[in-house]
Design an enzyme around this catalytic site. Structure first.
Site, PDB file in Angstrom:
ATOM      1  N   ALA A   1       0.802  -1.223   0.000  1.00 34.90           N
ATOM      2  CA  ALA A   1       0.000   0.000   0.000  1.00 34.90           C
ATOM      3  C   ALA A   1       0.831   1.266   0.000  1.00 34.90           C
ATOM      4  O   ALA A   1       0.523   2.221  -0.701  1.00 34.90           O
ATOM      5  CB  ALA A   1      -0.927   0.001   1.229  1.00 34.90           C
ATOM      6  N   CYS A   2       1.915   1.288   0.788  1.00 38.11           N
ATOM      7  CA  CYS A   2       2.537   2.583   1.066  1.00 38.11           C
ATOM      8  C   CYS A   2       3.918   2.762   0.470  1.00 38.11           C
ATOM      9  O   CYS A   2       4.481   3.836   0.543  1.00 38.11           O
ATOM     10  CB  CYS A   2       2.628   2.802   2.570  1.00 38.11           C
ATOM     11  SG  CYS A   2       3.822   1.708   3.372  1.00 38.11           S
ATOM     12  N   GLY A   3       4.499   1.727  -0.077  1.00 31.20           N
ATOM     13  CA  GLY A   3       5.849   1.879  -0.607  1.00 31.20           C
ATOM     14  C   GLY A   3       6.874   1.784   0.498  1.00 31.20           C
ATOM     15  O   GLY A   3       6.639   1.210   1.550  1.00 31.20           O
TER      16      GLY A   3
END
Length: 304
Positions: A145-147
């Site tokens: 989701a967020c890297g």
């Protein structure tokens, strides 16, 4: 091809090494989709049927040096497939190792690894020592989701990246409008599951060169960059990157590291993505859909 044993051998000698088998160790390799039985409701009607879900499993990326030293540098939730490209793209995008630093990439068979994790752990064999970077002391813990959590700040990118030259790349509105449809047509996994992001690499004339899918938008970009690194195509100075979701800082950082001068997204960019694009000379296009778009940076490369 879906899996790395059939990947093209790159010109510079980086060879995807196939996994070695263990006696008595049997593990079915996870695929990009997973079948499930579900109950579907429609109005007052209910029926049981099969559904295909996008597979999400962890991938641990380890590095190994000729002197025998090794360590884990990343754990990411990803869609299985093109795992070696994902590892190579991650290493390149984070400035840990370029294509010339990679000797081989293989599924890990270390003694500390249980057989069930065989296809969820990749070892990147380096030609030189393991990079001595502060980032490796805390590891790159990533998610779909967020890297990369705690990734390098915009200012620190100047330590390893320079603004991209203006070059000869020129984009027209008509070319931009054709990119989302071309990428969507290449999204076979999304067609089955409705749950995968995609990244596509296009030439300056709008021809799709390669496309990758993943539950993580940044993973899809890593797979593309890894494909380019393993086939000796970096830097991608005359190409356009198109992503199916939003344009985040992580995606722009990976594009910059790969030398990609233009990034287009179906959805919105973040503020830091725009800051990065403006500071490093990347053309950034957002909300590219229905023959409309916003140009947030690098408008000199876009003709009306």
């Amino acid at each position: 091809m879906t899996y790395e044993e059939t990947a093209r051998l790159p010109a510079h000698g980086v060879r995807p090494a196939g996994p070695r088998s263990r006696v008595g160790a049997v593990k079915v390799r996870p695929g990009p989709t997973t079948p499930m039985r579900i109950r579907q409701l429609s109005g007052s009607t209910a029926r049981d049927r099969r559904d295909d879900l996008a597979t999400e499993e962890p991938l641990e990326i380890r590095v190994s040096a000729p002197d025998g030293s090794r360590r884990t540098v990343a754990i990411t939730m990803r869609t299985p497939g093109h795992d070696f490209e994902l590892a190579a793209g991650f290493m390149s995008g984070e400035g840990l190792a370029g294509a010339e630093d990679l000797a081989a990439i293989a599924y890990c068979t270390d003694d500390d690894l249980p057989p069930e994790a065989r296809y969820n752990t990749v070892t990147v064999h380096l030609r030189g020592p393991v990079p001595d970077l502060p980032a490796l002391d805390r590891h790159f813990l990533t998610s779909s989701a967020c890297g990369v959590c705690g990734s390098a700040s915009l200012e620190s990118l100047h330590d390893r990246c320079r603004p991209l030259p203006r070059g000869e790349l020129q984009l027209t509105a008509g070319l931009l409008y054709g990119l989302p449809g071309a990428l969507r047509a290449a999204q076979g996994g999304f067609g089955k599951t409705g749950g995968l992001h995609a990244a596509g690499l296009f030439t300056a004339s709008g021809t799709l060169v390669a496309a990758r899918e993943d539950v993580g938008r940044h993973n899809a970009v890593d797979k593309l960059v890894g494909w380019a690194a393993m086939s000796d195509r970096l830097p991608l100075s005359d190409h356009v990157l198109m992503v199916s979701g939003r344009a985040s800082y992580e995606i722009m950082q990976k594009a910059l590291s790969a030398g990609i001068p233009a990034v287009c997204a179906v959805s919105a960019p973040s503020s830091l993505a725009v800051d990065l694009a403006r500071e490093f000379g990347i053309t950034l296009v957002g909300f590219l859909r229905d023959e409309r778009c916003n140009v947030y940076a690098g408008g000199e490369r876009v003709a009306g």
